[in-house]
Design a protein around this motif. Structure first.
Motif, short mmCIF file in Angstrom:
data_model
loop_
_atom_site.label_atom_id
_atom_site.label_comp_id
_atom_site.label_asym_id
_atom_site.label_seq_id
_atom_site.Cartn_x
_atom_site.Cartn_y
_atom_site.Cartn_z
N THR A 1 -56.04 58.79 51.56
CA THR A 1 -55.18 57.62 51.63
C THR A 1 -56.00 56.34 51.76
OG1 THR A 1 -53.37 58.88 52.61
CG2 THR A 1 -53.34 56.50 52.97
N GLU A 2 -56.99 56.35 52.64
CA GLU A 2 -57.86 55.18 52.83
C GLU A 2 -58.59 54.84 51.53
OE1 GLU A 2 -58.74 56.01 57.56
OE2 GLU A 2 -60.16 56.69 56.04
N TYR A 3 -59.07 55.87 50.86
CA TYR A 3 -59.79 55.65 49.60
C TYR A 3 -58.87 55.02 48.55
CZ TYR A 3 -62.61 56.34 45.46
OH TYR A 3 -63.32 56.12 44.32
N GLN A 4 -57.66 55.53 48.44
CA GLN A 4 -56.71 54.99 47.45
C GLN A 4 -56.35 53.54 47.76
OE1 GLN A 4 -53.81 58.24 47.81
NE2 GLN A 4 -54.09 58.59 45.62
N LEU A 5 -56.17 53.23 49.03
CA LEU A 5 -55.90 51.84 49.41
C LEU A 5 -57.08 50.95 49.06
CD1 LEU A 5 -54.20 52.30 52.89
CD2 LEU A 5 -53.14 51.36 50.84
N LEU A 6 -58.28 51.39 49.41
CA LEU A 6 -59.47 50.62 49.11
C LEU A 6 -59.62 50.40 47.61
CD1 LEU A 6 -62.06 49.24 50.07
CD2 LEU A 6 -63.19 51.48 49.97
N GLU A 7 -59.39 51.44 46.84
CA GLU A 7 -59.50 51.34 45.38
C GLU A 7 -58.52 50.30 44.83
OE1 GLU A 7 -59.87 54.40 41.70
OE2 GLU A 7 -58.22 54.79 43.10
N MET A 8 -57.28 50.34 45.31
CA MET A 8 -56.26 49.41 44.84
C MET A 8 -56.63 47.97 45.22
SD MET A 8 -53.23 49.40 43.34
CE MET A 8 -51.62 48.67 43.31
N LEU A 9 -57.11 47.78 46.43
CA LEU A 9 -57.49 46.44 46.88
C LEU A 9 -58.72 45.94 46.13
CD1 LEU A 9 -56.84 46.89 50.69
CD2 LEU A 9 -55.54 45.42 49.11
N MET A 10 -59.68 46.80 45.89
CA MET A 10 -60.89 46.39 45.17
C MET A 10 -60.58 46.08 43.70
SD MET A 10 -63.84 48.81 46.79
CE MET A 10 -65.15 48.03 45.85
N THR A 11 -59.72 46.86 43.10
CA THR A 11 -59.33 46.63 41.71
C THR A 11 -58.67 45.27 41.55
OG1 THR A 11 -59.04 48.99 41.35
CG2 THR A 11 -57.92 47.53 39.82
N ASN A 12 -57.98 44.83 42.58
CA ASN A 12 -57.26 43.56 42.55
C ASN A 12 -57.92 42.50 43.44
OD1 ASN A 12 -54.66 44.18 40.97
ND2 ASN A 12 -54.90 45.92 42.35
N VAL B 1 -67.70 56.40 50.39
CA VAL B 1 -68.09 55.09 49.89
C VAL B 1 -69.30 54.62 50.68
CG1 VAL B 1 -65.78 54.47 49.11
CG2 VAL B 1 -66.52 53.79 51.38
N GLN B 2 -69.83 53.50 50.25
CA GLN B 2 -71.01 52.97 50.92
C GLN B 2 -70.88 51.46 51.02
OE1 GLN B 2 -74.57 54.72 49.54
NE2 GLN B 2 -75.88 53.11 50.36
N ARG B 3 -71.22 50.92 52.17
CA ARG B 3 -71.28 49.47 52.37
C ARG B 3 -72.67 49.14 52.86
NH1 ARG B 3 -67.84 45.29 56.13
NH2 ARG B 3 -68.71 43.43 55.13
N GLY B 4 -73.44 48.48 52.02
CA GLY B 4 -74.84 48.24 52.35
C GLY B 4 -75.56 49.57 52.41
N GLU B 5 -76.22 49.82 53.50
CA GLU B 5 -76.93 51.09 53.69
C GLU B 5 -76.07 52.14 54.39
OE1 GLU B 5 -80.03 51.70 52.50
OE2 GLU B 5 -79.77 49.73 51.55
N SER C 1 -55.05 49.45 58.92
CA SER C 1 -55.80 49.30 60.17
C SER C 1 -56.93 50.33 60.26
CB SER C 1 -54.86 49.44 61.37
OG SER C 1 -55.57 49.34 62.57
N ALA C 2 -56.62 51.56 59.89
CA ALA C 2 -57.65 52.62 59.91
C ALA C 2 -58.75 52.32 58.89
CB ALA C 2 -57.00 53.98 59.61
N LEU C 3 -58.36 51.84 57.71
CA LEU C 3 -59.33 51.49 56.69
C LEU C 3 -60.22 50.35 57.17
CD1 LEU C 3 -60.53 51.69 53.84
CD2 LEU C 3 -58.65 50.21 53.05
N ARG C 4 -59.61 49.34 57.75
CA ARG C 4 -60.39 48.21 58.29
C ARG C 4 -61.41 48.69 59.31
NH1 ARG C 4 -55.44 44.10 59.10
NH2 ARG C 4 -55.82 42.76 57.28
N SER C 5 -60.98 49.57 60.20
CA SER C 5 -61.89 50.02 61.27
C SER C 5 -63.08 50.80 60.70
CB SER C 5 -61.14 50.86 62.30
OG SER C 5 -60.76 52.10 61.77
N ARG C 6 -62.90 51.40 59.55
CA ARG C 6 -64.01 52.16 58.94
C ARG C 6 -64.94 51.28 58.11
NH1 ARG C 6 -63.16 57.97 58.98
NH2 ARG C 6 -61.02 58.44 59.50
N ILE C 7 -64.40 50.31 57.37
CA ILE C 7 -65.25 49.57 56.44
C ILE C 7 -65.72 48.22 56.97
CG2 ILE C 7 -64.21 50.68 54.43
CD1 ILE C 7 -62.82 47.97 53.85
#
Length: 84
Positions: free
Chosen positions: A13-24, A1-5, A55-61
């Motif tokens: 797992t992180e991707y699936q969580l992010l997708e679910m949260l972004m969808t909602n 994924v990309q955030r800004g640049e 927590s792992a997803l937060r630390s990455r994005i």
């Protein structure tokens, strides 16, 4: 994924969580819904596994100099709020 640049590499797992949260986005996603969506309805997953994955997803994005994207809604689940 990309955030800004910045390109961000996520685990499946992180991707699936992010997708679910972004969808909602803007709505609370219940813990049970996240567990079923990512690990499946028949999987036996400890509740702290979800917390560790978030927590792992937060630390990455997220970055310290920007508003928090993933908010914990105590007792219910998580919500993604993207600042304008």
């Amino acid at each position: 994924v990309q955030r800004g640049e910045r390109r961000i590499h996520l685990t499946r797992t992180e991707y699936q969580l992010l997708e679910m949260l972004m969808t909602n986005q803007g709505h609370v996603v219940r813990r049970g819904d996240l567990l079923r969506s990512v690990w499946g309805s028949g999987a036996h997953v400890e509740e702290n596994t979800l917390d560790a994955a978030i927590s792992a997803l937060r630390s990455r994005i997220e970055s310290p100099d920007a508003p928090r994207l993933i908010q914990t809604v105590r007792g219910f689940g998580y919500r993604m709020e993207v600042p304008e």
